[in-house]
Every structure is written in structure tokens, then in C-alpha cells.
Write an enzyme that holds these catalytic residues in place. Structure first.
Site, short mmCIF file in Angstrom:
data_model
loop_
_atom_site.label_atom_id
_atom_site.label_comp_id
_atom_site.label_asym_id
_atom_site.label_seq_id
_atom_site.Cartn_x
_atom_site.Cartn_y
_atom_site.Cartn_z
N ARG B 121 0.82 -1.23 0.00
CA ARG B 121 0.00 0.00 0.00
C ARG B 121 0.84 1.26 0.00
NH1 ARG B 121 -2.79 -2.89 4.09
NH2 ARG B 121 -4.43 -4.19 3.18
N LYS B 143 2.08 11.05 -11.96
CA LYS B 143 1.27 10.06 -12.66
C LYS B 143 2.03 8.76 -12.82
CE LYS B 143 -1.81 12.92 -15.43
NZ LYS B 143 -2.29 13.14 -16.81
N GLU B 185 7.42 17.50 -26.10
CA GLU B 185 6.85 17.93 -24.80
C GLU B 185 7.45 19.26 -24.36
OE1 GLU B 185 4.41 16.55 -22.85
OE2 GLU B 185 4.12 14.68 -23.94
N LYS B 227 5.79 22.74 -15.67
CA LYS B 227 4.85 21.69 -15.29
C LYS B 227 4.58 21.73 -13.78
CE LYS B 227 3.56 16.87 -15.81
NZ LYS B 227 3.80 15.57 -16.42
N GLU B 237 -5.63 16.95 -11.18
CA GLU B 237 -6.15 17.09 -12.54
C GLU B 237 -7.64 17.34 -12.60
OE1 GLU B 237 -5.18 13.83 -15.15
OE2 GLU B 237 -4.49 15.25 -16.60
N ARG B 241 -4.73 21.84 -14.87
CA ARG B 241 -3.74 20.85 -15.27
C ARG B 241 -4.03 20.24 -16.63
NH1 ARG B 241 -1.20 16.23 -11.39
NH2 ARG B 241 -0.16 14.99 -12.99
N ASN B 245 -2.34 18.58 -21.45
CA ASN B 245 -2.69 17.57 -22.45
C ASN B 245 -2.78 18.15 -23.86
OD1 ASN B 245 -2.86 15.39 -20.63
ND2 ASN B 245 -4.81 16.21 -19.89
N HIS B 248 -2.53 15.87 -26.76
CA HIS B 248 -2.56 14.49 -26.27
C HIS B 248 -3.81 13.72 -26.69
CE1 HIS B 248 0.94 15.63 -24.02
NE2 HIS B 248 1.02 14.46 -23.43
N HIS B 252 -3.02 10.50 -28.44
CA HIS B 252 -3.38 9.16 -27.96
C HIS B 252 -4.10 8.37 -29.04
CE1 HIS B 252 -3.21 10.00 -23.33
NE2 HIS B 252 -2.03 9.63 -23.83
N HIS B 265 5.33 8.20 -28.00
CA HIS B 265 4.35 9.11 -27.40
C HIS B 265 4.61 10.56 -27.82
CE1 HIS B 265 1.69 10.86 -24.37
NE2 HIS B 265 2.69 11.62 -23.95
#
Lengths: 365, 365
Positions: B121, B143, B185, B227, B237, B241, B245, B248, B252, B265
Site C-alpha cells: 500500500r 502520474k 513535450e 509543469k 487534474e 492541469r 494535455n 494528447h 493518444h 508518445h
């Protein structure tokens, strides 16, 4: 019904949430105030679904409700089964505003909660625990997760629900062994820090075994309140929270030895608490009379008093060494300074531990 | 070396952490101040291990260091491979005081970070990103996660590292395509909220492509700082935030269409930003000259300017509909109000979206 409804708020700052306890709540409560989006995914198992899935759906009027029905059993608390929840969420195009609902016992709660913690990096979660153990254990603390072949609960997250709904009527369909397993955890709360509650349990154990609604609601309320106090002091289990593991280090060893699912968690904890009490007595902290008092209460709850026949001291030592409560390789145990006052120690005398094993272990015939 | 060392603190209250950027840091830095226990598990892949694993081990003098070497590639960013990290941790009896170290690119970082988030955990985590993309993207934001057959990054956690060490010398062994992917990026940060940085990039793009250490450190520092500012405003997010993207949602779709791992990516994001700029221009927000300015900078970074041949408007629409940036079924896109000023909208004109696809999609021969 109304005279037995109890409500408790678990205080965790901006993640505080209510626990609602009462008879018939599953048919009476609208849970949509706890749902922010339009989608709900109820996760349950094939034992609970025929009994309560329709009623649980009824708690979310006006929402798009889907369900995932998992196979029932601790042996399914692993990745492949967890992944069926993700499959269901993605196949039904649930967004990050969906709410995951756990309807069932501790296994369903742990898996649905972990799925909620991980799905799109975290979506809201509501618990409807239907076993006594999960009502008094999983309702508070935010522990979620799955097992790994090399250890129980090794993969998981701390993740808090938005609300917990406990309908004591669901206990009417619970097998007696599982009622006893829940009572083990309830006794634990009395033992670790609430002698008043322990005395109440000694007065009311037969009413609890007979599933009397008012006594059940009281016992669940006091158990959740006790756990909530401890967890509020130590949300991520760095310190005092460890006392909640009374009986668990011995208990986990028993569960692992017996094979997942053969001993119920609460049954193993019941025996584990007796072993912890014995060791506390041998260490000179509680009296023999206290030790017997604990044993009688555990027996009245219908719990086993010995580990499985054939389980040896060596089995215990080997299985306890990988228990995650051990920090940097030291064996940490929860013992009783007094009845109603538990603490954590790494200093138990190995001879006393050996004596405890010799008194509890029964050689194979 | 010292003249190019930069240090940045990501401000997240009690989870704040430093990012150290400089040439040769992997051989110069002792990271044990960031390790609380005695155990360290370095997670890397079979491309990076022969180059940097020994050096990374050297950052933890006096600690018990184990390693797990994963196969290299986005297609391995899934449960079975993740589980090898848990296998390694359990086989080596790592306790909850272990520290997990990610040594590699974004895939290693996402998986090692998610493993750290879930192991018992949650255990501490250090990042040593070795690709330009991961240095400017995964270093900030917390992330972590894995892919599911039905969608990228669908299973994961927000989980912050204790420290990030960026050695720009590791970029010397990076294939040029991956350098370009990282530059995509970097350009993004200029486009979304830093026109000064965008102008700096227009002056220094050739130095970056040539891997000049001082310029690399500056670009990485400014990207991480940008960032970090955005993430500090919105850690989980919910709001601003989302501008991170930019490119993105289109990107994606391209990655999924091409099959994981065929387009990098950053390459997909580069093309996605051009599509977002085109749509912003069609929506009347930026000029055609601005649009060309973006296109030139992306081209100078060595990035593709069109989606894969044969990918149609229908392919885009279908694949974008399951993107997790969509709330309750609405298609949300990041567009440019101006160069250096991105925002999120659900109101893009469908005709302009169709025109964008018609200008970017190339029919199969």
C-alpha cells in the site's frame, strides 16, 4: 426501524465520510447524494448478487447502474479477478466521474476499493458491506488491495470511501461461522482500548450471536467508532494504528498455513488473539484470570481456540517472518499491557513465544 | 560540471521534492539522504541496465540494492510485467521501508512508480529518468500506471517521488527519434503558457537537437518548472492541469491506431499539437502565421507532421471517444487562445474538427 439507526462520521479532514448503520437501510436509503457523476458500477459476488444486488441498485435512482459479479472467495482476491472490474468499467465506457460501489464482504470491498483507487488513477467509492467482519473492519481505515502468491494484501492502496451503508438485516443471510468471524474483530476493539465495551460484550454476546438488531447496531457502531479514533490518529499506519493488528500476525500465519479460504480471517484472528493474550500473560503483563476471560469471550462467540492440527512452531515462525508488519526484519507483535490496553513490541522473549506455541500447537495424529 | 547543475523544488506541501538536473550527476550524487530504510530496489529495463544500472547502484552506498530488469517497450506496460516488480520485492523480502528506484524512460517510471504506490500500500520512490521525454514529463505530476487492452494508462495512481535525479549525459545514448519525442513535450510547455521559453526554443532548437549540455539543462529545468507550476495549482487534474494535455487527445488516438510502441508518445503529441493548432486557427483564435510558427518549430525538432497514412477522421473520432480526458461523454480538447495560452474546451465546432482531419489525414494509397 428508526430507533436502531446510528450514524458516525469518520474524521479525515476533506476526506471525512459518514457510516450509516441500521436495520433495513438498503431498502430505505438514497445514496445519490454521494454520487457526483451519472454512472455507478456495483461490484459484488455470485453469493451476494442474488440476495442484494437489486436492492443495492435501488439506492441509486436516476443513475446509470452497471454491475460486475465476481466469483465468491478469498482465492479470487488476485489480479485476474480484479481485472474483471477494469474490464467492466472500460467495456461500459465508465469515465473518471464514475462511482464504484462495493456490495459484499471484505474481499469484495478490498477489490472494489483497490479498483476504484486505480481506475483512471482514482474514482469515487461507496461501501455497502454485507458481512459482520467487513462492517466492523473494512468500513474504517481505507485499506484496499489484493493478494500475491508470496503474501496476503501485498498489493494495494490506502483509499477512503465517500460513504458506508451498513444494513444489519444483511446479516440474517450470513452463515454462523462468518458471524463468529465478525465477532472476533468486535472483541478485538474491546481488548485493545475499550474495557467498557468489553464488559458490554460480555453482557450481550448471546444477543449478538442471535443477531438481535439493536445489539448488532450498537456493537457495529462502537467498533467503527473505536477503529475511527485509532485511524484518525494514524491514517497511514506508522504508529498507534498497529494495535489494530492484535491477533493478526499469528492469525495471518494460520490463514496462510491453512490455505487461503479454509480458515476465515476472523477465525484466525480469534485464535491469534488468544495466542497474543497467552504471550502477554507469560510476559507478566496480564493475569491468568484475564487470559481466561479473553478465552471465554472468544469461545462464546463460537470461534476456534487452537491453530489447525499439525501446524508447528516452525510453521508459525516461518510464516510470520514475511508478515508486512515486520520492519527491517524484526518480528513485531501486538500484546496486551492490560485488558483494554494493547501496544506494539519487538521485544517479546523468544522463550515465552516458544512456550505459547507449545501450548497452542497440536501435533498431527 | 558544476556550472550546468540546476535544482528545482516541486512544491506539494509535505510531499515536496527536489529535481536535480546536470551533466554527470549519476556518477556524482549520493542519493541515500532520500532513502529511509536499508533496502533499495532499482527497476530498469534490458536496454538501460547495461548502460546505467551499475552507476545507479553507486548512488546508494551502504544500502542493500537489488534490481528488477524488465523487457524494454510500451507493450510491456501491463500487469504481467508489473507483477515482476512485486515478485522481485517479495522474493528479496523487501519490507514496507524499502525504496523503489525507477531507472529508465517513461514506461519504467510509470511502472516502477505504480509498483511503489501499490507495494504494501505504498513505499518511497525515487526517479532517475534517462530519456528526454521522461525527464521533462514524468519528473513532475506523480502520474504512474499501466495500460489495459481497452485503453492506455487506465490503471494507475497519483504518487509523488521523494527525489528526481536527471543526468543529461544519459541522453548521449538516446536514439535521435527519442530526443525529438522529448522535444515535443518541451515545445508544449512553451505553447501552453510561456512565450518567453518558446522564443528561447526558437533560438536554441539546433543546440538541443545536438545535445549541448547547458542548453539541455536549461530546457529541462524550464520545462519541469512550468509543469510544476501547473501541477501545484491542480495536483489531481480537476482543472487547469488539463492544459498539459495539449496535443494528447489527438496524440493518444494516433498512438492507439498505430499500435502501442510504433509511434513514440512524443511523436504523436508533436503531430497532435499541430492538429490542435490547426483547429485553434480554424476556430479563429490564432493566426495562420502562428500556426505556421508552431509547425516550423515542430519540424525543426525532427518530429512527424502528419498522422499515419490511412488513418481517417472516423478512426480519430472513435479512438478519441474513449480518451479519459472526456467527462461524461463530452469530447474535451485543449486548444490555443494564443501562442503561449492554452485552455480546455468542449465547444469546438464539429465542422472545424472535420476540416482539421481532412487537412491532416492521408488516405492509404
Amino acid at each position: 426501524m428508526s430507533e436502531t439507526v446510528r450514524e458516525l462520521s469518520v474524521q479525515l479532514g476533506d476526506r471525512s465520510y459518514p457510516i450509516m448503520i441500521g436495520e433495513g437501510l438498503l431498502e430505505a436509503r438514497d445514496l445519490t447524494p454521494f454520487v457526483t457523476g451519472s454512472q455507478v458500477m456495483v461490484v459484488t459476488n455470485d453469493t451476494v448478487a442474488p440476495l442484494y444486488l437489486d436492492k443495492a441498485r435501488g439506492c441509486f435512482p436516476g443513475k446509470q447502474v452497471h454491475s460486475v459479479i465476481l466469483p465468491d472467495g478469498e482465492q479470487f482476491k488476485e489480479w485476474q479477478t480484479l481485472n474483471r472490474i477494469f474490464d467492466g468499467l472500460l467495456e461500459q465506457q465508465h469515465t473518471r466521474k464514475t462511482t464504484v460501489v462495493a456490495l459484499g464482504g471484505g474481499v469484495v470491498g478490498d477489490m472494489a476499493g483497490f479498483a476504484a483507487a486505480c481506475y483512471q488513477r482514482g474514482v469515487p467509492f461507496i461501501q455497502i458491506p454485507t458481512t459482520l467482519l467487513s462492517q466492523v473492519d473494512s468500513s474504517v481505515g481505507g485499506k484496499t488491495g489484493i493478494n500475491h502468491p508470496l503474501g496476503k494484501n501485498m498489493i494495494g492502496a490506502f483509499y477512503q470511501p465517500k460513504a458506508v451503508l451498513i444494513d444489519t438485516r444483511t446479516l440474517q443471510t450470513l452463515p454462523p461461522r462468518e458471524v463468529s468471524a465478525g465477532l472476533a474483530e468486535i472483541i478485538k476493539y474491546g481488548l485493545i482500548r475499550d474495557t467498557g465495551f468489553l464488559a458490554w460484550l460480555e453482557d450481550n454476546m448471546e444477543a449478538l450471536v442471535a443477531l438481535q438488531p439493536a445489539e448488532l447496531a450498537e456493537a457495529i457502531y462502537r467498533s467503527c467508532a473505536c477503529k475511527a479514533e485509532v485511524v484518525a490518529l494514524d491514517e497511514r499506519e506508522g504508529g498507534i494504528r498497529a494495535i489494530l493488528n492484535l491477533g493478526h500476525t499469528f492469525g495471518h500465519a494460520i490463514e496462510t498455513y491453512a490455505g487461503y479460504g479454509n480458515w476465515l480471517h476472523g477465525e484466525a484472528v480469534g485464535t491469534g488473539m488468544l495466542m497474543a493474550a497467552e504471550l502477554s500473560c507469560l510476559e507478566g503483563m496480564i493475569s491468568r484470570a484475564d487470559c481466561d476471560r479473553v478465552r471465554r469471550l472468544v469461545a462464546r462467540a463460537g470461534l476456534p481456540e487452537k491453530p489447525p492440527v499439525g501446524m508447528t512452531a516452525d510453521d508459525f515462525m516461518k510464516l510470520m517472518a514475511v508478515d508486512k508488519k515486520n520492519v527491517d526484519g524484526q518480528l513485531r507483535l501486538v500484546l496486551l499491557k492490560a485488558v483494554g490496553d494493547a501496544f506494539v513490541t519487538s521485544d517479546a522473549d523468544p522463550d515465552n513465544l516458544a512456550t505459547t506455541f507449545s501450548r497452542f500447537c497440536t501435533p498431527a495424529a
